[in-house]
Design a protein around this motif. Structure first.
Motif, PDB file in Angstrom:
ATOM      1  N   GLY A   1      47.040  59.257  36.617  1.00 23.20           N
ATOM      2  CA  GLY A   1      47.771  59.557  35.627  1.00 23.20           C
ATOM      3  C   GLY A   1      47.572  59.183  34.435  1.00 23.20           C
ATOM      4  N   VAL A   2      46.474  58.439  33.897  1.00 22.61           N
ATOM      5  CA  VAL A   2      46.550  58.043  32.514  1.00 22.61           C
ATOM      6  C   VAL A   2      44.501  58.368  32.319  1.00 22.61           C
ATOM      7  CG1 VAL A   2      47.685  56.057  32.899  1.00 22.61           C
ATOM      8  CG2 VAL A   2      45.543  55.374  33.526  1.00 22.61           C
ATOM      9  N   ALA A   3      44.720  58.093  30.951  1.00 25.01           N
ATOM     10  CA  ALA A   3      43.459  58.291  30.783  1.00 25.01           C
ATOM     11  C   ALA A   3      42.695  57.412  30.292  1.00 25.01           C
ATOM     12  CB  ALA A   3      43.723  58.590  28.300  1.00 25.01           C
ATOM     13  N   GLN A   4      41.164  57.743  30.841  1.00 28.43           N
ATOM     14  CA  GLN A   4      40.077  56.399  30.626  1.00 28.43           C
ATOM     15  C   GLN A   4      40.558  54.862  30.127  1.00 28.43           C
ATOM     16  OE1 GLN A   4      37.347  56.504  28.650  1.00 28.43           O
ATOM     17  NE2 GLN A   4      36.374  54.910  30.645  1.00 28.43           N
ATOM     18  N   GLN A   5      40.236  55.439  28.313  1.00 29.68           N
ATOM     19  CA  GLN A   5      40.900  54.593  27.590  1.00 29.68           C
ATOM     20  C   GLN A   5      41.026  53.428  28.348  1.00 29.68           C
ATOM     21  OE1 GLN A   5      38.819  53.619  25.476  1.00 29.68           O
ATOM     22  NE2 GLN A   5      40.452  52.107  24.283  1.00 29.68           N
ATOM     23  N   ASN A   6      42.553  53.502  29.091  1.00 27.90           N
ATOM     24  CA  ASN A   6      43.186  53.405  29.380  1.00 27.90           C
ATOM     25  C   ASN A   6      42.602  52.231  30.485  1.00 27.90           C
ATOM     26  OD1 ASN A   6      45.377  55.875  27.946  1.00 27.90           O
ATOM     27  ND2 ASN A   6      46.198  53.633  28.450  1.00 27.90           N
ATOM     28  N   ILE A   7      41.659  52.995  31.804  1.00 30.05           N
ATOM     29  CA  ILE A   7      41.975  52.160  32.710  1.00 30.05           C
ATOM     30  C   ILE A   7      41.540  50.965  31.758  1.00 30.05           C
ATOM     31  CG2 ILE A   7      39.896  52.622  34.058  1.00 30.05           C
ATOM     32  CD1 ILE A   7      42.950  53.249  34.934  1.00 30.05           C
ATOM     33  N   ARG A   8      40.047  52.013  30.791  1.00 31.97           N
ATOM     34  CA  ARG A   8      38.956  50.234  30.355  1.00 31.97           C
ATOM     35  C   ARG A   8      39.314  49.393  29.806  1.00 31.97           C
ATOM     36  NH1 ARG A   8      36.104  54.034  26.780  1.00 31.97           N
ATOM     37  NH2 ARG A   8      37.011  53.238  25.196  1.00 31.97           N
ATOM     38  N   GLU A   9      40.696  49.479  29.473  1.00 33.36           N
ATOM     39  CA  GLU A   9      41.243  48.391  28.723  1.00 33.36           C
ATOM     40  C   GLU A   9      42.547  47.785  29.272  1.00 33.36           C
ATOM     41  OE1 GLU A   9      42.097  47.245  25.442  1.00 33.36           O
ATOM     42  OE2 GLU A   9      40.474  48.385  25.075  1.00 33.36           O
ATOM     43  N   LEU A  10      43.142  48.293  30.960  1.00 32.43           N
ATOM     44  CA  LEU A  10      43.563  47.118  31.418  1.00 32.43           C
ATOM     45  C   LEU A  10      42.277  46.514  32.338  1.00 32.43           C
ATOM     46  CD1 LEU A  10      45.779  50.894  33.321  1.00 32.43           C
ATOM     47  CD2 LEU A  10      46.216  48.299  32.323  1.00 32.43           C
ATOM     48  N   ILE A  11      40.925  47.005  33.016  1.00 29.19           N
ATOM     49  CA  ILE A  11      40.272  46.158  33.300  1.00 29.19           C
ATOM     50  C   ILE A  11      39.976  45.590  32.104  1.00 29.19           C
ATOM     51  CG2 ILE A  11      37.963  46.162  33.875  1.00 29.19           C
ATOM     52  CD1 ILE A  11      37.660  49.244  35.270  1.00 29.19           C
ATOM     53  N   LYS A  12      39.694  45.684  31.272  1.00 29.67           N
ATOM     54  CA  LYS A  12      38.977  44.846  30.214  1.00 29.67           C
ATOM     55  C   LYS A  12      40.563  42.954  29.872  1.00 29.67           C
ATOM     56  CE  LYS A  12      38.727  44.238  25.078  1.00 29.67           C
ATOM     57  NZ  LYS A  12      39.710  43.009  24.660  1.00 29.67           N
ATOM     58  N   ARG A  13      41.902  43.872  29.262  1.00 31.61           N
ATOM     59  CA  ARG A  13      42.679  42.945  29.277  1.00 31.61           C
ATOM     60  C   ARG A  13      42.840  41.830  31.355  1.00 31.61           C
ATOM     61  NH1 ARG A  13      47.016  46.731  26.281  1.00 31.61           N
ATOM     62  NH2 ARG A  13      45.543  45.899  24.411  1.00 31.61           N
ATOM     63  N   SER A  14      42.604  42.352  32.071  1.00 28.87           N
ATOM     64  CA  SER A  14      42.892  41.543  33.503  1.00 28.87           C
ATOM     65  C   SER A  14      41.872  40.636  33.626  1.00 28.87           C
ATOM     66  CB  SER A  14      43.267  42.742  34.721  1.00 28.87           C
ATOM     67  OG  SER A  14      41.789  43.646  34.708  1.00 28.87           O
ATOM     68  N   THR A  15      40.278  41.161  33.046  1.00 30.18           N
ATOM     69  CA  THR A  15      39.357  40.378  33.438  1.00 30.18           C
ATOM     70  C   THR A  15      39.140  39.384  32.380  1.00 30.18           C
ATOM     71  OG1 THR A  15      37.699  41.763  32.463  1.00 30.18           O
ATOM     72  CG2 THR A  15      38.198  42.197  34.753  1.00 30.18           C
ATOM     73  N   GLU A  16      39.989  39.606  31.481  1.00 24.51           N
ATOM     74  CA  GLU A  16      40.112  37.903  30.538  1.00 24.51           C
ATOM     75  C   GLU A  16      40.722  36.927  31.121  1.00 24.51           C
ATOM     76  OE1 GLU A  16      41.499  40.547  26.798  1.00 24.51           O
ATOM     77  OE2 GLU A  16      38.970  40.860  26.213  1.00 24.51           O
ATOM     78  N   ARG A  17      41.771  37.615  31.587  1.00 25.81           N
ATOM     79  CA  ARG A  17      43.085  37.254  32.126  1.00 25.81           C
ATOM     80  C   ARG A  17      42.140  36.601  33.406  1.00 25.81           C
ATOM     81  NH1 ARG A  17      48.565  39.875  31.964  1.00 25.81           N
ATOM     82  NH2 ARG A  17      49.818  38.138  32.463  1.00 25.81           N
ATOM     83  N   ILE A  18      41.787  36.578  34.029  1.00 20.95           N
ATOM     84  CA  ILE A  18      41.386  35.867  35.152  1.00 20.95           C
ATOM     85  C   ILE A  18      40.278  35.332  35.021  1.00 20.95           C
ATOM     86  CG2 ILE A  18      39.493  36.691  37.748  1.00 20.95           C
ATOM     87  CD1 ILE A  18      41.448  39.463  37.450  1.00 20.95           C
ATOM     88  N   ALA A  19      39.171  35.392  34.268  1.00 22.21           N
ATOM     89  CA  ALA A  19      38.425  34.852  33.304  1.00 22.21           C
ATOM     90  C   ALA A  19      39.064  33.219  32.592  1.00 22.21           C
ATOM     91  CB  ALA A  19      37.440  35.368  32.098  1.00 22.21           C
ATOM     92  N   GLU A  20      39.750  33.449  32.160  1.00 16.55           N
ATOM     93  CA  GLU A  20      41.422  32.327  31.492  1.00 16.55           C
ATOM     94  C   GLU A  20      40.911  31.177  32.760  1.00 16.55           C
ATOM     95  OE1 GLU A  20      44.002  33.785  29.667  1.00 16.55           O
ATOM     96  OE2 GLU A  20      43.116  34.563  27.890  1.00 16.55           O
ATOM     97  N   ILE A  21      41.400  31.474  33.566  1.00 12.86           N
ATOM     98  CA  ILE A  21      41.874  30.350  34.319  1.00 12.86           C
ATOM     99  C   ILE A  21      40.608  30.403  35.237  1.00 12.86           C
ATOM    100  CG2 ILE A  21      42.415  30.846  37.114  1.00 12.86           C
ATOM    101  CD1 ILE A  21      44.539  31.976  35.628  1.00 12.86           C
ATOM    102  N   PHE A  22      39.609  30.736  35.469  1.00 14.29           N
ATOM    103  CA  PHE A  22      38.247  30.179  35.493  1.00 14.29           C
ATOM    104  C   PHE A  22      37.911  28.842  34.792  1.00 14.29           C
ATOM    105  CE2 PHE A  22      37.889  33.050  39.368  1.00 14.29           C
ATOM    106  CZ  PHE A  22      37.424  33.035  40.143  1.00 14.29           C
ATOM    107  N   TYR A  23      38.198  29.408  33.367  1.00 13.55           N
ATOM    108  CA  TYR A  23      37.187  28.567  32.462  1.00 13.55           C
ATOM    109  C   TYR A  23      38.715  27.153  32.533  1.00 13.55           C
ATOM    110  CZ  TYR A  23      36.892  26.753  27.695  1.00 13.55           C
ATOM    111  OH  TYR A  23      36.718  26.032  26.980  1.00 13.55           O
ATOM    112  N   TYR A  24      39.519  27.374  32.474  1.00 14.89           N
ATOM    113  CA  TYR A  24      41.241  26.645  33.549  1.00 14.89           C
ATOM    114  C   TYR A  24      40.053  25.430  33.627  1.00 14.89           C
ATOM    115  CZ  TYR A  24      45.176  23.724  33.559  1.00 14.89           C
ATOM    116  OH  TYR A  24      45.851  22.710  34.365  1.00 14.89           O
TER     117      TYR A  24
END
Length: 124
Positions: A89-112
Motif C-alpha cells: 500500500g505504498v508507492a514504488q519509490q518507497n519500496i526502492r528507498e526501503l530496499i536501499k536503506r535496508s541493504t545499506e544497514r546490512i552492508a554496514e554489519i558485514f563491513y564491521y
C-alpha cells in the motif's frame, strides 16, 4: 566435497559477492538467495556460512517491519517493486528507498565484521 572443491567455491563466492560491504553487493546476494538456499540444501558449506551470516546480519541491522517486508516481497517472493508497493500500500519509490536503506544497514554489519575479523570475510 573435497578440499579443492571447497576452495574453488570460496573463490567463486568471493569473486561474485566481494566483502558484502556495499548495498549493491548485498542486493546482488539477495537476488541470488534462492540459488543460495538450494546450495545449502545440497550441503554446500560455504553457502551455509554465507546464508547464516546473511540472516544474522539482517537481524543485527535492526530493520523496520516495512524494510523487512520490502526485502521479503522483492527478494523472497520475487515480486517486482511495483507489485511489492501494491501489496504494502505504498508507492514504488518507497519500496526502492526501503530496499536501499535496508541493504545499506546490512552492508554496514558485514563491513564491521570484515574490519574486526568476525563473520563473513569475503569468500571464507
Amino acid at each position: 566435497m573435497s578440499n579443492r572443491s571447497r576452495e574453488t567455491e570460496k573463490i567463486r563466492f568471493e569473486e561474485r559477492y566481494g566483502t558484502l560491504s556495499t548495498a549493491r553487493q548485498i542486493q546482488f546476494l539477495l537476488k541470488d538467495v534462492h540459488v543460495l538456499q538450494s546450495r545449502v540444501l545440497n550441503d554446500d558449506f560455504t553457502a551455509c556460512d554465507i546464508f547464516i551470516d546473511l540472516n544474522e546480519a539482517i537481524e543485527k541491522a535492526s530493520l523496520t517491519k516495512r524494510q523487512r517486508d520490502a526485502l521479503y516481497y522483492v527478494y523472497i517472493c520475487d515480486y517486482t517493486q511495483v507489485e511489492a508497493a501494491e501489496k504494502m500500500g505504498v508507492a514504488q519509490q518507497n519500496i526502492r528507498e526501503l530496499i536501499k536503506r535496508s541493504t545499506e544497514r546490512i552492508a554496514e554489519i558485514f563491513y564491521y565484521w570484515t574490519q574486526h575479523d568476525l563473520g563473513y570475510r569475503g569468500g571464507y
